[in-house]
Design an enzyme around this catalytic site. Sequence first.
Site, PDB file in Angstrom:
ATOM      1  CG  HIS A   1      -1.627   1.274   1.473  1.00  0.00           C
ATOM      2  ND1 HIS A   1      -1.324   2.079   2.533  1.00  0.00           N
ATOM      3  CD2 HIS A   1      -2.593   1.911   0.774  1.00  0.00           C
ATOM      4  CE1 HIS A   1      -2.087   3.159   2.486  1.00  0.00           C
ATOM      5  NE2 HIS A   1      -2.868   3.085   1.435  1.00  0.00           N
TER       6      HIS A   1
ATOM      7  CD  GLU B   1      -2.627   2.746  -3.418  1.00  0.00           C
ATOM      8  OE1 GLU B   1      -2.984   1.817  -2.691  1.00  0.00           O
ATOM      9  OE2 GLU B   1      -3.132   3.890  -3.350  1.00  0.00           O
ATOM     10  CG  HIS B   2       0.095   6.338  -0.704  1.00  0.00           C
ATOM     11  ND1 HIS B   2      -0.395   7.431  -0.036  1.00  0.00           N
ATOM     12  CD2 HIS B   2      -0.845   5.370  -0.585  1.00  0.00           C
ATOM     13  CE1 HIS B   2      -1.576   7.128   0.489  1.00  0.00           C
ATOM     14  NE2 HIS B   2      -1.868   5.880   0.179  1.00  0.00           N
TER      15      HIS B   2
ATOM     16  CD  GLU C   1      -4.569   5.450   3.414  1.00  0.00           C
ATOM     17  OE1 GLU C   1      -3.442   5.752   2.962  1.00  0.00           O
ATOM     18  OE2 GLU C   1      -5.360   4.698   2.824  1.00  0.00           O
TER      19      GLU C   1
END
Lengths: 434, 447
Positions: free
Chosen positions: B71, B74-75, B151
Amino acid sequence: MMLRIALFMLALATPLRAEINIQQVTSPGGIKAWLVEDHGIPFTSLAIDFKGGTSLDAKGKRGAVNLMTALIEEGSGKLDSQGFAAARDALAADFKFSSDQDAVSVSAKFLTENRDQAMALLHDALVNPIFDQASVDRVREQVLSGLRSDAKDPSTIAANLERARTFGDHPYGSDGSGTIESVTALTRDDIIAAAKESMALDRITVGAAGDITAEQLGALLDTLFAGLPATGAPQPGRVVPMIKGGITVQSFPGPQSTVMFGQGGINFDDPDYYAASILNEIIGGGRFTARLMTEVREKRGLTYGIGTSLANFNHSEVLLGQFKASNDKVAEAIKVIREQWALIAQKGVSQQELDDAKTYSTGAYPLRFDGNSRIASILVGMQTLGLPADYPKTRNARIEAVTLDDIKRVAARLIQPKDLHFVVVGQPTGVVDE
Amino acid sequence: MLRTLGRKVFGAIALSLFAMPALADQVSHFTLDNGMEVVVIEDHRAPVVTQMVWYKIGRADEAPGHSGIAHFFEHLMFKGTKEVGPNEFSAIVEKQGGDDNAFTTEDYTAFFQRVAADRLDLMMKLEADRMVNLNMSEEDVKTEREVILEERGQRVDSDPGSLLQEQMGAAQFLNHPYGIPVIGWRQEIAALTRDDANAFYKAYYAPNNAILVVAGDVEPAKVLAMAKEHYGPLPPSDKIKPRVRPQEPPQLAERRLVLRDERVAQPYVARSYLAPERNSGDQKEAAALTVLAELLGGSGTTSVLTRALQFDSHVAVYSSAYYTDVSVDPDSFGLVVVPADGVSLADAEAAMDKVIDQFLKDGPKPEDFARIKTQIRASEIYSRDSAGGLARTYGAALATGLTVQDVQDWPTVLQSVTPEDVMAAAHKVLNRNNAVTGWLATPEAAQ
């Protein structure tokens, strides 16, 4: 290298126009609707708004329209809750009922093969709901459960605080779902009255898209709404936002704070509205490259997301923003936002920011019209704002016409650092009421 | 809106129960010489296109101790290449009027842009560029790590329901990596470095580990030519291995946990059973479980749980069932019951189990079964209204080992499910010794 050349060329390309053909339909009985015909897939989406929504709650009956909306599908005519759901599901039709401060909204999706049966069922729900006591009590418990959850949900707490501070005693100033006390006290008669007052022929807006002709839609409208009352409760009056600058902190446990910030907005009919909407896009619209996303998230890592919007209601307008941040980062985030507010009010934005926001906005606009359900809902929105049916063909030209001087003028007028108010729900470090 | 994290959310899963394919003649399928799969879905109603690139790399493929790197990475894919500056990717897409974003789950990471159909070539150029040329700075990695910790704070640490889900996942999987949350454990996210990210990139981002899905107002032959031009020259990786993960041992004992939190306003009971997923050429049992979830908790009025707990009695204000059909390895079948005011979690759970036991004796009512079959057929029609939704259906399936044929067979397999199939699957899966039960409770509710 190739990449940058390609970009340069595309930037010069003419922005797309939305090639969408909106038909204005009037039923034999005089009900108006907008339609986008598309026979590609054998179903129709229908969107219906009854203007007023939860703002029409009678005095002392807060939450009546909301509870009524949740009960529409709980039986009608000869069918009880179970019978209605079974009939709807056997047709594979989909009905959704909701309400907010400006409307009771219905969105329906139904197959061409059984359109008449699906519409007969929806007609029954709108015109002959039974609102039996058992359903009222059962659904009331669901609403109360939601309200109990809201009482511990920082986003709802923040929204309710912001609402109350901005709109005071006007219906916009409180949660349309009501309170534990008001909802507990609602009776079956209150629900029946709420239906009559909020769903009447004098406040209907309809959008349709999909596998249906104008003639078929006209006939459908007369059948669908036959038997609704001619008039309902009067709409509330206009309200001027009462926001004063400062910070309100509401303590709430957890590692992060939820922050809402706002100030007065701009009326849709204002000649500077388009400039203001572009300005909002630049400050905090949906893009990763918007000013606040860049300053608060990308450069400093203070939040996962931040955005602003021009919220234009039927009877008022505000400029609202929100973000969440770790308790120890809230103070810095607020400082950055205030600096940006002052900077933008004083200097406006750069030509580059304006150009980027324009190409985004004009490029994105035609992309909205994909899918029957989206189109039906957009058609209702356009009519609510009083836009002409050819608006999709002229809208991008209005955006293109906005100049840097327009932005500077509207920024100086709209962006008011002294009025910007923050509601912080959490345990922020070094942030106190002011 | 934001670069987001796919995760199992009760409501969201229920919506995707009947994720349906497009008509077969709308869909074309190719494979480039370097191993990249290409799926094209035609929808010419609006001049819009969605490009998605799916990588067969998710949370469950991460190395131990590096939870959250899929994840996080992904950023980082937005942090620039030699040609495109940091965060310029989104800026370019936005200048074209497009939207772009990405998401990560246990099994895949996907990136997408939605733009005017005549801008597809540029989108491919950009996406191909960052598949191999990513060049992120130490500073950008550091700042983005802060964003991800925010997040996690927003999605998980601030939400007791998400915390319960995380704890239940950890209890469900003793050995399989699905037990670790997609976003990662906080202390491991905080320790991820630029070197970790670069190693991860080199190992997993390659055309032979990716699927291109293009949906909208496009011609398949032109898309293929464009894909050959932009993705075709990228070298395949020889490091992509079959996704063989440690599997669960037989579960011998019921697992239970209680999460108490002062922020809980509405307590509930959640039950999660380990359940088989759809497999290529073998989707029958998963189809039966999909129908079972719909029968038990798919409708807010007529499903078995709702009828028993909200109509025939007043034990609950809400009940639901969900099933994860698309995943690489066995995942979960779940139930949720939110008790009515004054009903204890123990009583709500007992009532839920009584309904399940009765269902296992009686089986589905014929009229319920017929109604669900009608809805499956209608879903095929309604699903065609969203080209973007179809792109997700195909991408998720292909990224978890299913084929285009499997996706297109799915409605038929669902239609062929019999009450006997449903009961066989129900008897196999709905067993408390195969499950985790979680209570979300207030601190004072000592029951």
